[in-house]
Motif scaffolding. Structure first.
Motif, mmCIF file in Angstrom:
data_model
loop_
_atom_site.group_PDB
_atom_site.id
_atom_site.type_symbol
_atom_site.label_atom_id
_atom_site.label_comp_id
_atom_site.label_asym_id
_atom_site.label_seq_id
_atom_site.Cartn_x
_atom_site.Cartn_y
_atom_site.Cartn_z
ATOM 1 N N ASP A 678 33.272 50.521 48.749
ATOM 2 C CA ASP A 678 32.050 50.000 48.987
ATOM 3 C C ASP A 678 32.292 48.652 48.559
ATOM 4 O OD1 ASP A 678 29.281 49.024 48.714
ATOM 5 O OD2 ASP A 678 29.004 51.273 49.604
ATOM 6 N N PRO A 679 31.548 47.541 49.253
ATOM 7 C CA PRO A 679 31.559 46.289 48.526
ATOM 8 C C PRO A 679 30.900 46.179 47.378
ATOM 9 C CG PRO A 679 31.065 46.206 51.085
ATOM 10 C CD PRO A 679 31.093 47.586 50.703
ATOM 11 N N ALA A 680 29.882 46.963 47.380
ATOM 12 C CA ALA A 680 29.306 46.893 45.832
ATOM 13 C C ALA A 680 30.193 47.093 44.687
ATOM 14 C CB ALA A 680 28.028 47.791 45.926
ATOM 15 N N VAL A 681 31.226 48.016 44.705
ATOM 16 C CA VAL A 681 31.888 48.500 43.661
ATOM 17 C C VAL A 681 32.847 47.130 43.472
ATOM 18 C CG1 VAL A 681 33.982 49.816 43.096
ATOM 19 C CG2 VAL A 681 32.084 50.938 44.532
ATOM 20 N N GLN A 682 33.424 46.358 44.594
ATOM 21 C CA GLN A 682 34.184 45.278 44.345
ATOM 22 C C GLN A 682 33.377 44.232 43.517
ATOM 23 O OE1 GLN A 682 37.524 45.225 44.628
ATOM 24 N NE2 GLN A 682 37.439 43.093 44.090
ATOM 25 N N ALA A 683 32.230 43.973 44.014
ATOM 26 C CA ALA A 683 31.343 43.177 43.474
ATOM 27 C C ALA A 683 31.117 43.330 41.820
ATOM 28 C CB ALA A 683 29.695 42.871 44.150
ATOM 29 N N LEU A 684 31.182 44.587 41.641
ATOM 30 C CA LEU A 684 30.492 45.046 40.176
ATOM 31 C C LEU A 684 31.740 44.785 39.554
ATOM 32 C CD1 LEU A 684 28.898 46.540 38.085
ATOM 33 C CD2 LEU A 684 29.782 48.556 38.932
ATOM 34 N N LYS A 685 33.076 45.119 39.851
ATOM 35 C CA LYS A 685 34.380 44.872 39.138
ATOM 36 C C LYS A 685 34.410 43.415 38.944
ATOM 37 C CE LYS A 685 36.642 49.225 40.211
ATOM 38 N NZ LYS A 685 37.724 50.032 40.773
ATOM 39 N N GLU A 686 34.059 42.633 39.623
ATOM 40 C CA GLU A 686 34.128 41.152 39.533
ATOM 41 C C GLU A 686 33.308 40.590 38.380
ATOM 42 O OE1 GLU A 686 33.981 39.396 43.077
ATOM 43 O OE2 GLU A 686 36.105 39.996 43.699
ATOM 44 N N SER A 687 32.295 41.429 37.870
ATOM 45 C CA SER A 687 31.441 40.766 37.030
ATOM 46 C C SER A 687 31.824 40.874 35.452
ATOM 47 C CB SER A 687 30.128 41.829 36.926
ATOM 48 O OG SER A 687 30.425 43.133 36.273
ATOM 49 N N GLU A 688 31.343 40.138 34.658
ATOM 50 C CA GLU A 688 31.735 39.872 33.236
ATOM 51 C C GLU A 688 31.651 41.153 32.496
ATOM 52 O OE1 GLU A 688 30.711 37.296 29.225
ATOM 53 O OE2 GLU A 688 30.203 36.567 31.202
ATOM 54 N N ALA A 689 30.330 41.948 32.686
ATOM 55 C CA ALA A 689 29.992 43.051 31.999
ATOM 56 C C ALA A 689 31.026 44.152 32.314
ATOM 57 C CB ALA A 689 28.710 43.572 32.691
ATOM 58 N N TYR A 690 31.714 44.359 33.625
ATOM 59 C CA TYR A 690 32.601 45.275 33.731
ATOM 60 C C TYR A 690 34.026 44.930 33.151
ATOM 61 C CZ TYR A 690 35.723 48.364 36.388
ATOM 62 O OH TYR A 690 36.573 49.473 36.614
ATOM 63 N N ARG A 691 34.240 43.705 33.248
ATOM 64 C CA ARG A 691 35.605 43.253 32.482
ATOM 65 C C ARG A 691 35.734 43.626 30.903
ATOM 66 N NH1 ARG A 691 35.088 38.438 35.920
ATOM 67 N NH2 ARG A 691 34.431 37.312 33.810
ATOM 68 N N ARG A 692 34.324 43.530 30.309
ATOM 69 C CA ARG A 692 34.320 43.838 29.061
ATOM 70 C C ARG A 692 34.669 45.374 28.706
ATOM 71 N NH1 ARG A 692 31.709 40.268 25.545
ATOM 72 N NH2 ARG A 692 30.923 42.211 24.308
ATOM 73 N N VAL A 693 34.383 46.287 29.626
ATOM 74 C CA VAL A 693 34.430 47.784 29.228
ATOM 75 C C VAL A 693 35.460 48.339 30.217
ATOM 76 C CG1 VAL A 693 32.213 47.838 28.512
ATOM 77 C CG2 VAL A 693 32.585 48.150 31.175
ATOM 78 N N ALA A 694 36.149 47.505 31.121
ATOM 79 C CA ALA A 694 37.240 48.139 32.057
ATOM 80 C C ALA A 694 38.269 48.803 31.551
ATOM 81 C CB ALA A 694 37.848 47.012 32.684
ATOM 82 N N TYR A 695 38.421 48.442 30.262
ATOM 83 C CA TYR A 695 39.740 49.169 29.539
ATOM 84 C C TYR A 695 39.276 50.484 29.008
ATOM 85 C CZ TYR A 695 37.469 48.610 24.869
ATOM 86 O OH TYR A 695 36.820 48.365 23.725
ATOM 87 N N LEU A 696 37.962 50.684 28.896
ATOM 88 C CA LEU A 696 37.294 52.027 28.491
ATOM 89 C C LEU A 696 37.190 52.887 29.795
ATOM 90 C CD1 LEU A 696 34.448 51.086 26.021
ATOM 91 C CD2 LEU A 696 36.710 51.839 25.643
ATOM 92 N N ILE A 697 37.150 52.297 30.978
ATOM 93 C CA ILE A 697 37.049 53.106 32.294
ATOM 94 C C ILE A 697 38.369 53.275 32.935
ATOM 95 C CG2 ILE A 697 36.003 53.006 34.438
ATOM 96 C CD1 ILE A 697 33.451 51.438 33.017
ATOM 97 N N GLU A 698 39.014 52.271 32.914
ATOM 98 C CA GLU A 698 40.255 52.270 33.823
ATOM 99 C C GLU A 698 41.741 52.387 32.852
ATOM 100 O OE1 GLU A 698 40.977 49.021 36.016
ATOM 101 O OE2 GLU A 698 38.673 49.040 37.059
ATOM 102 N N GLY A 699 41.370 52.280 31.490
ATOM 103 C CA GLY A 699 42.611 52.421 30.834
ATOM 104 C C GLY A 699 43.562 51.248 30.670
ATOM 105 N N VAL A 700 43.064 50.129 31.090
ATOM 106 C CA VAL A 700 43.831 48.689 31.305
ATOM 107 C C VAL A 700 43.727 48.297 29.700
ATOM 108 C CG1 VAL A 700 43.228 48.221 33.522
ATOM 109 C CG2 VAL A 700 41.523 47.636 31.979
ATOM 110 N N GLU A 701 44.552 46.992 29.617
ATOM 111 C CA GLU A 701 44.379 46.440 28.456
ATOM 112 C C GLU A 701 42.978 45.927 28.097
ATOM 113 O OE1 GLU A 701 46.715 45.978 25.822
ATOM 114 O OE2 GLU A 701 47.995 47.326 27.354
#
Length: 710
Positions: A678-701
């Motif tokens: 869904d385009p909304a998912v991509q938009a969310l992943k590009e947000s600053e809030a998502y980048r702050r917690v991406a490592y907790l969700i996806e296991g990235v650095e």
């Protein structure tokens, strides 16, 4: 009469051969002379018990020389040449009548029927050959040829055909002391020596083509053979049909461009020869089958069947079968042709003709190798013709009362029927269908149900039923689960029904095979079918554990839902703790002794050790035990990688500030409302809030802000 043999290491058959001569020896005055060319297995000692004379003849790579050494010692008026792997039929009426006839001395030689067995487990499978084996000694003739030795053509000038006198030969189905490849090399060396003397002798070229053990050899001698035949002329050439038969065989196997040309020439030049009508028609039919040319297949098939009818009534044609055995004339080949024709009729939607052949050749009369072909036709056509009666007959034949005496052929046919019927539980269209061809759209359960009172029928009934109680009743009737495919227990499991008690009577290996097949078929879905109820018997406990092992082996540890995978892992740990303590003595379940366990059981033990370490807060021991588990089951690396990543994730979450954990949970809740694309998912992943917690969700650095990792 003198009966002569040359032998070497024939302990398998020498006594049978010599014993079978007794009816003839009682009917006419006979002597038996045996030349031994170097036996070391006791053949000579057995021969001495039956023969009138046994002598040693040093082998000099010359079969004619050995035969002639026997003839030189013969005192009879007639000489019968035999091999140790041949047995004279007990009916010697025709032979004795001929020998006692006043005019017998007018004949130079006699042809007998040599029946060559084609299958060691089925002595109804044989093909005939007319062999010139009886010589009037007054001719003074001797054998010629270092290999495939024969009497000179003068022996044939006034020959008689004794077609009720039979030698049964099983040498083609038993290699004896030499393998086929070794025989080919031995024979070829002797043939090539003869060709050095007579390079244009058609008989030797034919023998070379037959004995070739490389493709290059076969092609070279086949072309030389065909050139010589055409140089001599086709008309009236007794070797012509056999030459064409072998040339077409080699051309077909080697992909020679002359194949079609030689095929048409043979059919036109020798239409009355059984070598052409049976063997060449058979090869042409198989070619048409590969080309999906069903009209040609049926035409060649009808010609083949006409040749078989001629052969069975003794109409061998003007030149008989003097140039070798009919290769495709045995019962098994006949049945295979009938089934190829039946399938051709089915693919042409000629249902009446298809049914006629299935009825004429019922499956219970087929050889083991043709049972599957019969069932293929049945599976292809069952929605279009009524095969119920034929399957009822098959059920009684294969699953009624067993033969009183051990019948190897019956057992092989029954096993073949079960094996192919197992495949009929699945929908598997053939891979060679043409674009406009059709195929049944579902498994042939109704056919299998028609078998009647047998486990295959009950298994098919399980698959047909939809109501859980009906499925349970059908499953309860199955006595031997071992003969059924894994989809039958899968149907029971999918309805969350308990497996019947008889299911747990099958061998441990079959239990493991079922569980493995189920898991490989279902993959990650296997977790939904794992039994929840406690096991009531040892085999039931083993079954439950094998299912869990299968589930973790085939789960998608890379892309599956993490929580579902963790739930599967916890179930596996719980099952392992219970199973290992029940199955093994406590003294074995320690670091020093655990190596004696099977691989997956060692893997499970280390996983249990790892979990104990983690519960005690020793993450280093947890990692060490998981890595040790992989030495016992390398195939479980994806699962171990998943568990190690989960541990890393837990460490990250443990060190994360509470406000980031709360934000990560909110993001997860939002993501759960949308599809991944869904385009909304991509938009969310590009947000600053998502980048702050991406490592907790996806296991990235963990991200870096202000030069500091968060």
């Amino acid at each position: 009469m003198t009966i002569g043999l040359i032998v070497k290491d024939e302990i398998r058959c020498i006594e049978r051969c010599l014993k079978a001569l007794q009816p003839l020896r009682e009917a006419v005055s006979c002597e038996v002379i045996v030349a031994d060319t170097g036996s070391t297995d006791g053949t000579r000692e057995v021969a001495e018990q039956y023969a009138d004379l046994v002598f040693d003849f040093p082998w000099i790579n010359d079969f004619a020389a050995a035969r002639n050494a026997v003839m030189d010692r013969a005192s009879g008026d007639w000489f019968l040449s035999m091999d140790a792997d041949e047995t004279l039929d007990s009916d010697v009426t025709e032979l004795t009548a001929f020998l006692n006839h006043p005019r017998a001395k007018e004949f130079t030689s006699a042809f007998l029927i040599l029946n060559n067995y084609a299958n060691p487990d089925d002595y109804e499978q044989y093909t005939p050959f007319e062999a010139n084996r009886l010589l009037n000694m007054s001719t003074g003739l001797r054998f010629q040829g270092k290999i495939h030795e024969v009497w000179p053509d003068e022996a044939l000038k006034n020959a008689v055909f004794l077609r009720q006198t039979i030698l049964w030969h099983d040498g083609y189905i038993y290699n004896g002391t030499l393998t086929s490849a070794q025989k080919g090399k031995r024979n070829m060396a002797l043939i090539e020596r003869q060709l050095e003397v007579e390079p244009d002798r058609l008989l030797y070229l034919l023998q070379a083509a037959e004995s070739s053990y490389t493709t290059e050899q076969a092609i070279r001698y086949t072309r030389r053979m065909m050139e010589q035949l055409k140089k001599e002329g086709l008309e009236g050439n007794i070797l012509g049909p056999s030459v064409y038969r072998d040339a077409i065989r080699v051309a077909g196997e080697a992909g020679m461009p002359e194949y079609r040309e030689w095929l048409d020439e043979a059919m036109a030049a020798y239409p009355d020869s059984l070598y052409i009508q049976i063997d060449v028609s058979y090869m042409a039919m198989m070619s048409a089958q590969k080309d999906h040319d069903y009209a040609k297949l049926l035409a060649y098939g009808r010609e083949y069947m006409a040749g078989i009818e001629r052969m069975e009534r003794g109409d061998f044609g003007p030149n008989g079968l003097r140039c070798g055995t009919i290769a495709a004339g045995n019962k098994g080949k006949r049945q295979a042709v009938a089934m190829s024709m039946a399938m051709a009729h089915a693919r042409r939607r000629e249902w009446a003709d298809c049914l006629r052949l299935l009825e004429e050749y019922p499956v219970e009369t087929m050889s083991a190798g043709n049972v599957g072909k019969w069932l293929n036709v049945a599976y292809f056509s069952w929605e279009y013709i009524d095969l119920t009666a034929l399957f009822e007959r098959a059920g009684k034949a294969f699953f009624g009362a067993e033969p009183e005496e051990e019948d190897k052929k019956w057992k092989q046919c029954r096993d073949a029927f079960i094996a192919r019927s197992n495949e009929m539980f699945f929908y598997v269209p053939p891979t060679d269908l043409e674009p406009d061809e059709f195929y049944p759209e579902k498994p042939a359960y109704p056919l299998l149900v028609a078998l009647g009172d047998c486990d295959l029928a009950y298994g098919a009934q399980v698959m047909l039923e939809e109501e859980p109680r009906c499925v349970e009743r059908a499953a309860e009737r199955i006595e031997d689960w071992e003969i059924l495919p894994f989809v039958v227990p899968l149907k029971v499991l999918s309805l969350h029904l308990p497996m019947p008690e008889r299911f747990f009577e099958i061998p441990v290996e079959k239990i493991a095979e079922y569980a493995g097949n189920l898991a490989s078929k279902l993959g990650g879905q296997m977790i939904d079918l794992l039994p929840d109820a406690d096991a009531h018997s040892p085999m039931e406990r083993l079954w439950s554990y094998d299912l869990h092992i299968g589930a973790i082996k085939f789960a998608d540890w890379e892309k599956g839902e993490p929580e579902k995978l963790m739930a599967l892992y916890r179930r596996f740990l719980r099952q392992s703790e219970q199973f290992l303590c029940w199955y093994y003595h406590p003294d074995i379940l320690n670091q020093d002794m655990v190596r004696v366990l099977p691989g997956m059981h060692r893997f499970a033990w280390y996983c249990c050790q790892a979990e104990r370490s983690l519960a005690q807060g020793d993450e280093l021991a947890y990692v060490r035990n998981l890595r040790a588990s992989l030495k016992n089951a390398p195939g479980m690396k994806r699962m171990v990688d998943f568990l190690l990543k989960r541990m890393e994730q837990r460490q990250k979450e443990k060190n994360a500030p509470p406000e980031l954990l709360e934000l990560a949970e909110k993001v997860r809740q939002v993501l759960a409302q949308y599809q991944p694309d869904d385009p909304a998912v991509q938009a969310l992943k590009e947000s600053e809030a998502y980048r702050r917690v991406a490592y907790l969700i996806e296991g990235v650095e963990a991200p870096v802000f202000g030069g500091l990792p968060q």
